[in-house]
Design a protein around this motif. Structure first.
Motif, PDB file in Angstrom:
ATOM      1  N   GLU A 168     -32.028 -14.219  -7.544  1.00 19.47           N
ATOM      2  CA  GLU A 168     -31.969 -13.387  -6.407  1.00 19.47           C
ATOM      3  C   GLU A 168     -32.753 -12.488  -6.034  1.00 19.47           C
ATOM      4  O   GLU A 168     -33.555 -11.748  -7.159  1.00 19.47           O
ATOM      5  CB  GLU A 168     -30.455 -12.596  -6.514  1.00 19.47           C
ATOM      6  CG  GLU A 168     -29.109 -13.475  -6.572  1.00 19.47           C
ATOM      7  CD  GLU A 168     -27.816 -12.692  -6.493  1.00 19.47           C
ATOM      8  OE1 GLU A 168     -28.043 -11.478  -6.294  1.00 19.47           O
ATOM      9  OE2 GLU A 168     -26.741 -13.390  -6.925  1.00 19.47           O
ATOM     10  N   ILE A 169     -32.817 -11.998  -4.961  1.00 16.42           N
ATOM     11  CA  ILE A 169     -33.705 -11.010  -4.477  1.00 16.42           C
ATOM     12  C   ILE A 169     -33.078 -10.249  -3.420  1.00 16.42           C
ATOM     13  O   ILE A 169     -32.477 -10.881  -2.445  1.00 16.42           O
ATOM     14  CB  ILE A 169     -35.381 -11.487  -3.847  1.00 16.42           C
ATOM     15  CG1 ILE A 169     -36.134 -10.402  -3.585  1.00 16.42           C
ATOM     16  CG2 ILE A 169     -35.125 -12.405  -2.935  1.00 16.42           C
ATOM     17  CD1 ILE A 169     -37.560 -10.621  -3.746  1.00 16.42           C
ATOM     18  N   ARG A 170     -33.161  -8.727  -3.687  1.00 18.49           N
ATOM     19  CA  ARG A 170     -32.444  -7.807  -2.828  1.00 18.49           C
ATOM     20  C   ARG A 170     -33.155  -6.949  -1.963  1.00 18.49           C
ATOM     21  O   ARG A 170     -34.462  -6.822  -2.320  1.00 18.49           O
ATOM     22  CB  ARG A 170     -31.597  -7.223  -3.607  1.00 18.49           C
ATOM     23  CG  ARG A 170     -30.359  -8.024  -4.147  1.00 18.49           C
ATOM     24  CD  ARG A 170     -29.403  -7.120  -5.110  1.00 18.49           C
ATOM     25  NE  ARG A 170     -28.368  -8.142  -5.858  1.00 18.49           N
ATOM     26  CZ  ARG A 170     -27.522  -7.847  -6.335  1.00 18.49           C
ATOM     27  NH1 ARG A 170     -27.437  -6.687  -7.057  1.00 18.49           N
ATOM     28  NH2 ARG A 170     -26.660  -8.580  -6.902  1.00 18.49           N
ATOM     29  N   GLY A 171     -32.759  -6.605  -0.872  1.00 19.07           N
ATOM     30  CA  GLY A 171     -33.393  -5.936   0.201  1.00 19.07           C
ATOM     31  C   GLY A 171     -32.706  -5.249   1.052  1.00 19.07           C
ATOM     32  O   GLY A 171     -31.355  -4.906   1.222  1.00 19.07           O
ATOM     33  N   GLU A 172     -33.460  -5.021   2.423  1.00 23.50           N
ATOM     34  CA  GLU A 172     -32.779  -4.286   3.192  1.00 23.50           C
ATOM     35  C   GLU A 172     -33.117  -4.779   4.960  1.00 23.50           C
ATOM     36  O   GLU A 172     -34.485  -4.988   5.008  1.00 23.50           O
ATOM     37  CB  GLU A 172     -33.158  -2.714   3.523  1.00 23.50           C
ATOM     38  CG  GLU A 172     -32.166  -1.887   4.126  1.00 23.50           C
ATOM     39  CD  GLU A 172     -31.184  -1.324   3.284  1.00 23.50           C
ATOM     40  OE1 GLU A 172     -30.291  -0.620   3.626  1.00 23.50           O
ATOM     41  OE2 GLU A 172     -31.079  -1.742   1.953  1.00 23.50           O
TER      42      GLU A 172
END
Length: 672
Positions: A168-172
């Motif tokens: 998983e990669i998270r961001g905005e």
């Protein structure tokens, strides 16, 4: 032949994905926009004709098109916790002291801009985007994968690399300030509810049910945190993982910095507290994370947030100035907007002279007086706003500001519809700003795009009494003797203007419908109405319920359109435009029959469907010999019902004994 087509689709897909990677990740324009669009259209055409060869990661998916009836709730594999906030330097030093006490020595920190947007978690399986989930309550969020796939910076398929099979990669997700202002202005022009700031607009966009509408709004994204099983065996630090995910093709903000101690962190914060105003997007602070993953594990979590990270929130900039007066702007739809005229003051890097007061409720809430000293703020709001009056500085005798009861331009009593905050001037055919604004809207680029005419020219034509209605434009060719008397309006300018007006008669029905400036009928709504009803006569004959049943229309738009088409002056205007030769029906396309199983049968589609859009179902029905109707009557053979179908339509169908079938039953009829 089939193998050649498949090879061509694969070649175009790979080529366009590479161009997207070069542009959005490496900031390198390897091809012109025009050439890219030509190749994309070629791929779209081939995929439509041979859908069996479409790659699930095709770049054409970034234009959207899927309809989501409701978003599925998905549990996060790793909870999406929120960060604790600090607001001053001492609180940040206290955070550092707690970290050092737990670890036993000073640590490195990674500083990142705190984007003011919508948190998102992306799951990749074997390098392919599998799912996009919003934060939700931190434990579970909404599956918005189809909408997120329209964001051009987010890769659908990674190039070959050393990434894990599952991560998983998270961001905005956020919206740039210029896009926010442009799109909000369009909503204001269409009398739609405007958004207070880019964050709300981005959040509202990602939850739209039609991904093609999401694709029209330029969302951007930065990613900043990786989750995977046994991450510590692959990376020792957060900084190392950021460098690696950039190699994999993910957009990571260039402004991130590795800091050796808390003093370097504070220097970074001090710099961005000022420099943030030069960014094209909003940030509301800085995120500080312990760099070493092993230290992060040792520090652990509280019930709500990690102990190894915090955010420093910038204070919204606030200044004092004097409210000199309040003026009122009347838009083309008659909406009256109060504007505070301020003594010029420097705020967040720009000189502020005016601030929106939104509506009568806001004026009443603030209890403003002319001459008040007021606090003006510009935090997450791009447009300055008055927070409050400084009552300690209010002089005796200042006059309280009251919202007008009559239009400041024409004197007509203002009205406010139930459930709306905005007052309107109902004198649409006699109020100058509305008349001029409506004609200026009509000639605009996205509407009729009349060359040789501009806003100033419309003002002039109104002033000399040549234009009072849109239809007056088409009578100008008979008034050349009056046109030549206008200052700086030569023979060539007149010829260009009259040519542009004449050419506008060729514009399609949906452009005309949008250009009329009917309240709440924007570009997308006009297209949907034109496709559904085919011509103006069918819209005139439709009930409010018929109009509201069209996909994404709703009761407010339906009532506005219905009332517009029953106003005597509007009817007279439409009749004139029809006499001048404008298009009030869509150009019927030739339908190539794929079968005749539905021949002689009539259909009406209502609701939201799981696998097809309503437009796709319409194409399926017509390509197999069926005919579409615009309303329920005894002539209707089948009502194809999806989720959220209007109850009045259902009741009418049942009353007339019209068979109601599902999407699946329609497909079975076609297969038979």
């Amino acid at each position: 032949m089939s193998q050649d087509i498949q090879a061509k689709i694969e070649q175009l897909t790979a080529e366009l994905n590479e161009y997207n990677y070069q542009y959005y990740v490496l900031a390198n324009s390897a091809i012109s926009d025009f050439d890219f669009d030509i190749k994309l259209k070629e791929l779209e055409k081939l995929e439509k004709e041979y859908p069996q060869y479409q790659d699930p990661n095709s770049p054409t998916l970034k234009v959207g098109g899927d309809i989501t009836s409701k978003f599925k709730t998905v549990k996060h594999r790793w909870p999406m916790l929120s960060l604790s906030n600090t607001y001053n330097e001492q609180e940040l030093r206290d955070f550092d002291n707690r970290v050092q006490k737990a670890i036993g020595h000073a640590v490195d920190y990674v500083c990142e801009l705190k984007f003011d947007g919508l948190s998102i978690s992306l799951t990749y399986k074997n390098g392919q985007l599998a799912q996009a989930i919003t934060r939700g309550d931190g434990v579970q969020g909404d599956d918005v994968t189809k909408n997120v796939k329209t964001i051009r910076k987010i890769p659908h398929q990674l190039k070959k690399g050393d990434y894990p099979d599952l991560f998983e990669i998270r961001g905005e997700i956020f919206m740039h300030k210029s896009a926010f202002l442009r799109l909000n202005k369009e909503r204001e022009d269409n009398s739609d509810q405007t958004y207070a700031n880019p964050r709300n607009f981005a959040s509202g966009t990602i939850k739209l049910q039609d991904s093609s509408e999401v694709a029209k709004r330029p969302l951007d994204c930065y990613l900043y945190f990786l989750y995977t099983e046994n991450r510590n065996k692959t990376f020792a630090t957060h900084w190392e993982s950021l460098e690696k995910v950039k190699e994999w093709g993910f957009p990571v903000a260039e402004h991130t910095k590795l800091c050796a101690n808390i003093d370097e962190v504070l220097n970074f914060i001090h710099y961005w507290d000022t420099a943030r105003h030069q960014l094209t997007f909003d940030i509301d602070g800085i995120v500080i994370k312990v760099n070493e993953y092993s230290y992060q594990e040792e520090l652990g979590f509280t019930a709500k947030s990690p102990r190894w990270a915090t955010s420093f929130k910038f204070k919204a900039e606030r200044v004092e100035t004097v409210l000199e007066s309040v003026s009122y702007q009347i838009g083309r739809t008659g909406a009256v907007t109060p504007v505070a005229n301020l003594r010029p003051v420097l705020l967040a890097g720009t000189t502020v002279k005016r601030a929106s007061l939104h509506n009568a409720n806001e004026i009443e809430r603030l209890d403003l007086h002319e001459g008040d000293t007021v606090y003006v703020e510009k935090g997450g709001e791009i447009i300055p706003k008055i927070i409050a009056a400084n009552l300690e500085k209010r002089h005796a005798g200042l006059k309280a500001i009251h919202y007008p009861t009559h239009c400041p331009e024409c004197g007509t009593a203002l009205v406010r519809q139930e459930g709306e905050a905005v007052h309107y001037c109902p004198n649409e055919n006699g109020c100058k700003p509305q008349i001029v604004g409506k004609v200026q809207h009509y000639i605009g680029r996205k509407m009729m795009d009349i060359q040789g005419l501009g806003d100033e020219t419309i003002e002039t034509l109104y002033r000399i009494n040549l234009v009072r209605h849109i239809s007056d434009l088409y009578a100008l060719k008979e008034k050349r003797d009056q046109l030549v008397t206008i200052d700086r309006f030569g023979q060539k300018s007149i010829d260009n203007m009259l040519k542009g007006i004449e050419e506008s008669k060729e514009k399609p029905f949906e452009k005309v419908l949008f250009a009329l400036g009917i309240r709440h009928v924007g570009e997308t709504v006009a297209k949907k109405l034109a496709l559904h009803f085919k011509n103006l006569d069918n819209i005139k004959a439709a009930t409010v319920e018929d109009i509201a049943a069209v996909q994404d229309i709703g009761i407010r738009i339906a009532e506005s359109l219905y009332n517009y088409l029953r106003d005597e002056e509007n009817i007279a205007e439409l009749n004139k435009l029809q006499q001048y030769g404008l298009n009030f029906q869509i150009e019927e396309r030739e339908v190539v029959l794929a079968g005749e199983n539905l021949s002689g049968k009539t259909f009406l589609i209502s609701g939201v469907f799981a696998d097809y859009s309503r437009e796709q179902l319409t194409e399926l029905i017509e390509s197999h010999g069926g005919k579409m109707l615009s309303s329920i009557s005894a002539k209707l053979n089948y009502l194809v019902a999806g989720d959220k179908m209007g109850p009045s339509k259902l009741a009418k169908a049942e009353k007339l004994n019209v068979p109601i079938i599902s999407e699946r039953e329609l497909l079975e009829m076609i297969k038979e």
